[in-house]
Design a protein around this motif. Sequence first.
Motif: not given
Length: 286
Positions: A160-176
């Motif tokens: 019920g809160k105001r929220t940002m929704i984004q796709p998870y990008l695998p590069a955050i773990a694979a590259e940083g």
Amino acid sequence: MTMPRIAILCPIPEYEEDWSHIKADYARLFGPETAFIDWTIAEGLADYDLVTPLLAWGYQRNCPRWFALLDRLEAQDIRLSNPARILRWNSDKAYLAELGSLGIACVPTRVTESLDMSSLNAARAEFETDTLVIKPPISGGADGTFRLAHDSAIPALAVGKRTMIQPYLPAIAAEGEYSLFYFNGQFSHSIIKRPAEGDFRVQDQFGGYETHAVAPDDAKEMAVAALAAASHITDTETLAYARVDLVRDEKGQFRLMELELIEPSLFLRFAPDNGIAFAAALMSKA
């Protein structure tokens, strides 16, 4: 030459993250007379040549007080390192939509006023992915940030809160995640921040860590364009300091995660001059 008197807004005494090493760094650069003032109190600021919110960590936990402080600083014409109007604009990550409208490639983002499963399902359809990241639009230090698989329940504190929704990008773990640092508009240094194994948050309190990185040319080009767009939107001139956080999408293109123009960790140990250009940039605003 007399050093300007600088006040650095800092966390409340009971704040859980250790910032003593950064305090020592800033005292080294700005002198032992540098004042560190609890941002929630922030009295007597007119006595200083320059006020900076560089350590105002936790402002997102008390938004009314934070925005009231910005209003007061503006009304009292307190000299700030970065102007109050861009601090206010940068506080709410809905600014990503404004930057996107000017052609900046941002991480795809939906903002819902009341998070529920239909919001998540609509985002999954739009982003064509099952795994999402949600966070409050006014956030910091990964407060309230979650990765949700297709069968994940909504965390209770987010319902019920105001929220940002984004796709998870695998590069955050694979590259940083790349962070590029600019002082008075000039590039200083860059790093890559990586999460701990199995996590997606790059902050050190979650096991994340950082290393020096050479910023690719296309990352620099995007950073410069994003900062120019922010200045255009807010009608501000060159900022004393800025951090630009980028991550690659599934096609290898850099996308803007966020601009850090309020209280970014600057990782000055990776700067080739150990922070001299940063100090000069800040004091030039006094």
